[in-house]
Write a protein that holds these residues in place. Structure first.
Motif, PDB file in Angstrom:
ATOM      1  N   UNK A   8       0.829  -1.212   0.000  1.00 36.58           N
ATOM      2  CA  UNK A   8       0.000   0.000   0.000  1.00 36.58           C
ATOM      3  C   UNK A   8       0.857   1.253   0.000  1.00 36.58           C
ATOM      4  N   UNK A  11       2.200   1.795  -3.313  1.00 39.21           N
ATOM      5  CA  UNK A  11       1.157   2.233  -4.257  1.00 39.21           C
ATOM      6  C   UNK A  11       0.897   3.732  -4.099  1.00 39.21           C
ATOM      7  N   UNK A  64      -4.534   6.630   5.960  1.00 40.87           N
ATOM      8  CA  UNK A  64      -3.180   6.132   5.695  1.00 40.87           C
ATOM      9  C   UNK A  64      -2.243   6.493   6.845  1.00 40.87           C
TER      10      UNK A  64
ATOM     11  N   UNK B  75      -3.674  -5.721  -7.251  1.00 45.99           N
ATOM     12  CA  UNK B  75      -4.253  -4.811  -6.238  1.00 45.99           C
ATOM     13  C   UNK B  75      -4.338  -3.392  -6.785  1.00 45.99           C
ATOM     14  N   UNK B  76      -3.369  -3.026  -7.616  1.00 46.02           N
ATOM     15  CA  UNK B  76      -3.448  -1.668  -8.189  1.00 46.02           C
ATOM     16  C   UNK B  76      -4.687  -1.557  -9.085  1.00 46.02           C
ATOM     17  N   UNK B  79      -7.422  -1.012  -6.889  1.00 45.64           N
ATOM     18  CA  UNK B  79      -7.378   0.347  -6.322  1.00 45.64           C
ATOM     19  C   UNK B  79      -7.892   1.372  -7.324  1.00 45.64           C
ATOM     20  N   UNK B 191      -8.899   6.422  -1.149  1.00 42.68           N
ATOM     21  CA  UNK B 191     -10.019   5.529  -0.834  1.00 42.68           C
ATOM     22  C   UNK B 191      -9.921   4.247  -1.659  1.00 42.68           C
ATOM     23  N   UNK B 193      -7.139   2.891  -2.829  1.00 46.12           N
ATOM     24  CA  UNK B 193      -6.035   2.071  -2.311  1.00 46.12           C
ATOM     25  C   UNK B 193      -6.475   1.349  -1.043  1.00 46.12           C
ATOM     26  N   UNK B 194      -7.190   2.086  -0.197  1.00 46.53           N
ATOM     27  CA  UNK B 194      -7.668   1.476   1.049  1.00 46.53           C
ATOM     28  C   UNK B 194      -8.699   0.381   0.750  1.00 46.53           C
ATOM     29  N   UNK B 197      -7.736  -3.337  -0.384  1.00 46.37           N
ATOM     30  CA  UNK B 197      -7.384  -4.366   0.624  1.00 46.37           C
ATOM     31  C   UNK B 197      -8.470  -5.420   0.727  1.00 46.37           C
TER      32      UNK B 197
END
Lengths: 380, 249
Positions: A8, A11, A64, B75-76, B79, B191, B193-194, B197
């Motif tokens: 993360x 990213x 974050x 994951x990107x 995201x 948001x 990126x979060x 998960x």
């Protein structure tokens, strides 16, 4: 010890890099020349959530950690420090201060739109005669029963014009000296507030800096942050975290100068070879790289301590003092490596050098950081 | 409608390419991995359509054939905005192997639109989309630079010599997309990126498929020849070199 970033964090670093290269770098020289605030760019940065990236998602933030914030600040500052300082003031000072010390009502009313990036905040501490000596606040917040009446002038206020929400530090009980100071949330549109002209600065020229005058400005008591007299303590605690943002900005400026110096030194030829093959230049690059890496590690360590809820006030002073001072040194050397081209605007390093200077002055001068550090060394 | 976007995990386009093991193996040391840029354009277009017509697009899934180390790239994609992901747990050996694995993914769910980038920036095979179409016996449209859904109908434009061809097609179909399909790739938000998960990333095991290509070794491009400078007054020499040495005229 673990020096690896999470997926993360990587990213976020990449997202900040992409944004800075795609949206901020084109036009940064022109904005700097015209002292033009990056309005459109900040709108996009806000939409991506960078202005409230550390605020709890329940208040509209990104949730974050501070490590991610340092990484993002570095990438943004490599290309546009004026954008980075908006991000720092919003995240480290205004949002963090409200989230940590605000009441639930204050958070719902003021923090949520700030964290979502719908509004911008500003932190009003400095005065014409209260810079490093923040205890000498002359702005007054007179207690009038159910409201405060604010009078005075604040100086060097970042985001003064673009912000909607101010946090104003003002003196309510002069006899109590710094223990009589309050921190008060003020809507910029409140009658009695006027702005001085845009400051014509040496660097970070497109950052929106003004003086702000308060003339009988009425603010409800409910807008005070914390108990009566908590304002100075609030400001100092908030600035502990603010230092991480500005340290990261300074480190990003240095890092951007180093990257440009490496690139240029591999392209420019003198005496029959690329100048990076001359030891005089190669050693400069090595010295610059070590300084940038040290600054990065100090920033990351203080961020890590903040994330672990350890006392990070001294660590962030180390980071701020070192990163700001080496930013000045590294950018100066980057100009030197570029020679005459470094002295003109096209290659960016002269701008980075002008920007670096401010990092030694604002949010605590390098000398104030040394006071903080030396006192911690000498106390019993 | 359900959209499936096939994504490859490729080295960043600024990577300095090196080979090891007698030039038989790409050296992955220090390489940063990204979504194949053409696949990212396809995903961006899918997201743009979903944003513009939220009621029409039910979900956007990304599929990747790769080992566990491709998950940061997946994951990107989540995201940026994909709803879910499927990873076929296998090293992508060649285009046929990849197309066979992706075909199995498609068979398990009724996707209406399947998007593939026109090529990947590592292997440059330009063959997975076409092979997938063949394996599935599903119509495909290549070199697509425009894709939209207008009144429930698919509208596509593809690049041809000297112009564009406007095409419509039934669903399900495969669009092999190229530049122009969207403005620019998206930058993931905090948001996003979060949220990535917790979005579902399903791992499935590969089906048996023998690769058809054996990679013998790789060769670097020839270094560029040194630049020859000719006196501006000496046009005769310039013509001579262009004719006899460069053979351009």
């Amino acid at each position: 010890m673990n020096f690896e970033f999470t997926e993360e964090q990587k990213m976020i670093q990449q997202a900040a890099k992409d944004f800075a290269e795609r949206e901020l770098l084109p036009g940064v020289i022109e904005r700097d020349a015209k002292s033009e605030f990056p309005k459109e760019q900040m709108k996009k940065l806000a939409e991506l959530g960078f202005l409230g990236m550390m605020t709890d998602p329940k208040y509209g933030g990104g949730g974050m950690d501070t490590i991610s914030y340092v990484l993002a600040m570095e990438e943004i500052s490599k290309h546009d420090s004026a954008a980075a300082v908006v991000m720092s003031v919003c995240n480290s000072l205004v949002n963090w201060g409200l989230e940590t010390f605000g009441t639930e009502e204050q958070k719902q009313k003021y923090l949520v739109p700030l964290a979502k990036g719908e509004k911008i905040g500003a932190f009003l501490l400095s005065e014409p005669e209260a810079g490093s000596d923040a205890t000498s606040q002359r702005t007054t917040a007179e207690d009038k029963g159910d409201y405060y009446l604010i009078n005075g002038t604040k100086n060097w206020i970042t985001n003064a014009n673009s912000a909607s929400t101010y946090i104003v530090i003002a003196q309510t009980h002069p006899e109590k000296k710094h223990k009589g100071i309050n921190a008060i949330i003020v809507d910029k549109n409140t009658p009695g507030i006027t702005l001085g002209p845009h400051e014509d600065k040496m660097g970070m020229r497109s950052s929106d800096t003004h003086s702000v005058m308060f003339n009988d400005v009425k603010v409800p008591k409910a807008n005070r942050i914390g108990e009566d007299g908590f304002g100075f303590s609030f400001a100092m605690k908030t600035l502990d975290g603010g230092r991480i943002g500005i340290a990261s900005q300074a480190m990003g400026i240095a890092s951007g100068a180093l990257e440009r110096a490496i690139k240029y030194s591999k392209e420019r030829k003198a005496f029959g070879t690329e100048i990076c093959n001359h030891q005089a230049v190669a050693f400069k690059l090595a010295d610059m790289a070590v300084k940038v890496e040290n600054a990065r590690n100090l920033c990351l360590k203080s961020a890590w301590m903040k994330d672990k809820h350890l006392n990070y006030g001294i660590a962030s002073a180390y980071a701020k003092q070192y990163a700001a001072d080496i930013a000045m040194e590294v950018t100066t050397e980057a100009v030197q490596i570029h020679g005459g081209y470094g002295y003109v605007k096209e290659y960016h390093v002269e701008r980075l050098m002008r920007e670096a200077k401010l990092t030694q002055i604002y949010e605590g001068t390098s000398e104030v950081q040394k006071i903080v550090i030396s006192r911690s060394l000498l106390k019993d | 409608m359900k959209i499936l976007v096939c994504i490859s995990n490729v080295p960043d386009t600024t990577t300095k390419i090196k080979f090891v093991n007698d030039n038989k193996t790409f050296d992955t040391a220090g390489v940063q991995w990204i979504i194949n840029p053409w696949d990212e354009l396809a995903l961006t277009r899918a997201l743009d359509i979903k944003d513009a017509q939220p009621g029409i697009i039910e979900s956007i899934t990304v599929a990747n054939v790769g080992a566990a180390d491709t998950e940061p790239t997946i994951r990107k994609a989540l995201a940026i905005g994909a709803d879910k992901a499927i990873r076929v747990n296998a090293e992508p050996k060649d285009s046929f192997f990849i197309a066979t694995q992706l075909a199995e993914v498609v068979k398990k769910e009724n996707y209406d639109i399947i998007l593939c980038g026109i090529e990947s920036c590592d292997g440059n095979g330009s063959s997975v989309g076409g092979m997938l179409s063949e394996v599935l016996n599903m119509p495909s449209v290549s070199a697509v630079s425009f894709l939209d859904i207008e009144a429930g109908k698919i509208k596509l434009k593809r690049e041809i010599d000297g112009g564009q061809e406007v095409v419509t097609t039934q669903t399900p179909f495969i669009a092999i997309v190229q530049k122009g399909i969207c403005k620019e790739p998206r930058i993931p938000s905090m948001r996003g990126i979060m949220g990535a998960r917790t979005k579902p990333l399903q791992v499935v095991e590969p089906v048996a498929a023998e690769p058809l290509v054996e990679f013998v070794n790789y060769e670097y491009p020839k270094p560029k020849a040194a630049c020859k400078k000719i006196d501006p007054e000496n046009v005769k020499e310039l013509v001579n070199l262009l004719h006899n040495e460069a053979k351009l005229i």
